[in-house]
Design a protein around this motif. Sequence first.
Motif, mmCIF file in Angstrom:
data_model
loop_
_atom_site.group_PDB
_atom_site.id
_atom_site.type_symbol
_atom_site.label_atom_id
_atom_site.label_comp_id
_atom_site.label_asym_id
_atom_site.label_seq_id
_atom_site.Cartn_x
_atom_site.Cartn_y
_atom_site.Cartn_z
ATOM 1 N N LYS A 76 0.835 -1.210 0.000
ATOM 2 C CA LYS A 76 0.000 0.000 0.000
ATOM 3 C C LYS A 76 0.871 1.263 0.000
ATOM 4 O O LYS A 76 0.523 2.276 -0.616
ATOM 5 N N LEU A 77 2.000 1.177 0.678
ATOM 6 C CA LEU A 77 2.900 2.333 0.712
ATOM 7 C C LEU A 77 3.456 2.637 -0.687
ATOM 8 O O LEU A 77 3.605 3.799 -1.072
ATOM 9 N N THR A 78 3.738 1.598 -1.445
ATOM 10 C CA THR A 78 4.233 1.808 -2.813
ATOM 11 C C THR A 78 3.170 2.531 -3.650
ATOM 12 O O THR A 78 3.503 3.398 -4.471
ATOM 13 N N ILE A 79 1.905 2.221 -3.409
ATOM 14 C CA ILE A 79 0.824 2.900 -4.147
ATOM 15 C C ILE A 79 0.841 4.401 -3.842
ATOM 16 O O ILE A 79 0.743 5.234 -4.749
ATOM 17 N N ILE A 80 0.997 4.749 -2.572
ATOM 18 C CA ILE A 80 0.930 6.192 -2.267
ATOM 19 C C ILE A 80 2.241 6.917 -2.591
ATOM 20 O O ILE A 80 2.264 8.133 -2.715
ATOM 21 N N GLU A 109 -7.605 7.132 0.604
ATOM 22 C CA GLU A 109 -8.133 5.806 0.979
ATOM 23 C C GLU A 109 -7.018 4.879 1.458
ATOM 24 O O GLU A 109 -7.173 4.150 2.445
ATOM 25 N N VAL A 110 -5.892 4.931 0.750
ATOM 26 C CA VAL A 110 -4.814 3.998 1.084
ATOM 27 C C VAL A 110 -4.106 4.418 2.381
ATOM 28 O O VAL A 110 -3.717 3.571 3.178
ATOM 29 N N VAL A 111 -3.974 5.722 2.608
ATOM 30 C CA VAL A 111 -3.428 6.180 3.902
ATOM 31 C C VAL A 111 -4.310 5.660 5.040
ATOM 32 O O VAL A 111 -3.840 5.195 6.080
ATOM 33 N N ASN A 112 -5.607 5.728 4.798
ATOM 34 C CA ASN A 112 -6.579 5.225 5.774
ATOM 35 C C ASN A 112 -6.348 3.733 6.055
ATOM 36 O O ASN A 112 -6.304 3.296 7.219
ATOM 37 N N GLU A 113 -6.172 2.975 4.977
ATOM 38 C CA GLU A 113 -5.972 1.524 5.132
ATOM 39 C C GLU A 113 -4.663 1.221 5.871
ATOM 40 O O GLU A 113 -4.620 0.360 6.751
ATOM 41 N N ILE A 114 -3.600 1.926 5.497
ATOM 42 C CA ILE A 114 -2.318 1.689 6.163
ATOM 43 C C ILE A 114 -2.434 2.033 7.643
ATOM 44 O O ILE A 114 -1.903 1.320 8.507
ATOM 45 N N SER A 115 -3.157 3.102 7.939
ATOM 46 C CA SER A 115 -3.297 3.519 9.340
ATOM 47 C C SER A 115 -4.037 2.466 10.155
ATOM 48 O O SER A 115 -3.722 2.236 11.328
ATOM 49 N N THR A 116 -5.008 1.819 9.544
ATOM 50 C CA THR A 116 -5.722 0.744 10.253
ATOM 51 C C THR A 116 -4.774 -0.425 10.515
ATOM 52 O O THR A 116 -4.735 -0.967 11.627
ATOM 53 N N LEU A 117 -3.996 -0.785 9.497
ATOM 54 C CA LEU A 117 -3.045 -1.897 9.680
ATOM 55 C C LEU A 117 -2.011 -1.548 10.754
ATOM 56 O O LEU A 117 -1.623 -2.400 11.561
ATOM 57 N N MET A 118 -1.580 -0.297 10.767
ATOM 58 C CA MET A 118 -0.595 0.114 11.778
ATOM 59 C C MET A 118 -1.222 0.131 13.171
ATOM 60 O O MET A 118 -0.566 -0.226 14.153
ATOM 61 N N ALA A 119 -2.488 0.531 13.252
ATOM 62 C CA ALA A 119 -3.165 0.552 14.559
ATOM 63 C C ALA A 119 -3.195 -0.853 15.154
ATOM 64 O O ALA A 119 -3.039 -1.036 16.372
ATOM 65 N N TYR A 120 -3.365 -1.849 14.299
ATOM 66 C CA TYR A 120 -3.362 -3.243 14.752
ATOM 67 C C TYR A 120 -2.018 -3.590 15.383
ATOM 68 O O TYR A 120 -1.950 -4.195 16.447
ATOM 69 N N GLU A 121 -0.941 -3.150 14.738
ATOM 70 C CA GLU A 121 0.404 -3.477 15.242
ATOM 71 C C GLU A 121 0.748 -2.693 16.504
ATOM 72 O O GLU A 121 1.307 -3.248 17.443
ATOM 73 N N VAL A 122 0.416 -1.397 16.523
ATOM 74 C CA VAL A 122 0.855 -0.580 17.669
ATOM 75 C C VAL A 122 0.021 -0.843 18.912
ATOM 76 O O VAL A 122 0.388 -0.394 19.994
ATOM 77 N N GLY A 151 10.636 8.996 -0.361
ATOM 78 C CA GLY A 151 9.461 9.662 0.183
ATOM 79 C C GLY A 151 8.205 9.492 -0.646
ATOM 80 O O GLY A 151 8.054 8.515 -1.401
ATOM 81 N N LEU A 152 7.300 10.449 -0.493
ATOM 82 C CA LEU A 152 6.063 10.437 -1.275
ATOM 83 C C LEU A 152 5.614 11.865 -1.605
ATOM 84 O O LEU A 152 4.478 12.092 -2.015
ATOM 85 N N GLY A 153 6.523 12.815 -1.368
ATOM 86 C CA GLY A 153 6.176 14.219 -1.629
ATOM 87 C C GLY A 153 5.584 14.864 -0.388
ATOM 88 O O GLY A 153 5.846 14.425 0.732
ATOM 89 N N ASP A 154 4.782 15.893 -0.593
ATOM 90 C CA ASP A 154 4.149 16.601 0.525
ATOM 91 C C ASP A 154 2.860 15.867 0.902
ATOM 92 O O ASP A 154 1.882 15.864 0.147
#
Length: 209
Positions: A15-19, A31-44, A197-200
Motif C-alpha cells: 500500500k505504501l508503494t501505491i501512495i 483511501e490507502v493512507v486510511n488503510e495503512i493507518s488501520t493496519l498500523m493501529a493493529y500493530e501498535v 518519500g512520497l512528496g508533501d
Amino acid sequence: MGTFQVLDHPLIQHKLTIIRNRDTGTKVFREVVNEISTLMAYEVSRDMPLEDVEVTTPIVKTVKKQLAGKKVAIVPILRAGLGMVDGFLNLIPAAKVGHIGMYRDEETLQPVEYFVKMPADIDQRQIFVVDPMLATGGSAIMAIDALKQRGANNFKFMCLVAAPEGVKALQEAHPDVDIYTAALDDSLNEDGYIVPGLGDAGDRLFGTK
Ligand code: URA
C-alpha cells in the motif's frame, strides 16, 4: 529508550508503494493512507493491557480476556496527521482525538505551533501522536513537548515514512517515546523532503498545491 519499529508487513509495503507513486490521485491516496493507518493501529496496539472477564459460552462458563479499558487518545499533527485518524479509529473507536496545529516555516524549515486542543484527562491517556512524515523530527519533537507541558506522559509516535535524521532527533529529544513507521527511507534533501518519500503528504491528502 523507547522502541523503534518498522512495520513492514507485506500489505503495508504494498500500500505504501501505491501512495509513493506520483500518479496516485487524491482519492486513492486518502483511501490507502486510511488503510495503512488501520493496519498500523493493529500493530501498535499489541501491548494494550488485558484483564480477565467471565464469559458464558453455549457450553460452559469460563474466564477469558478483554481489553482493560486503558484510556487512549490519538493526536494528529495538523494538517497531514488528520489523514491517519479515521484508519486508527476503525480499530480503536473509543479513542479521544486531540489536535495539535504545527506548520513548517518555509524558510527556516522550523515548526511553529498555532493550535492545541486536548482531552481534559490527557495525563491519564496512552497517546498516539500521528504524522505521516517524520522528516527533520522538528514537528514531532515540538508536538510532544507541547503535550508534555500539559501533563501527558505516555507516548507512541506513528508515521508512514521516516528519515533517519528524524528518527535520531526524536529519539534524542524524547527517549521515552516508542516510534513506529511503515518505512525507513534514505535521507532528507536540501528542501527538507524525504527521499524517496512520497512528496508533501498534506498536499497529496487534501489535493492542494
Ligand atoms: N513533510 C512532507 O509532507 N513530506 C516530506 O517529504 C517531508 C516533510
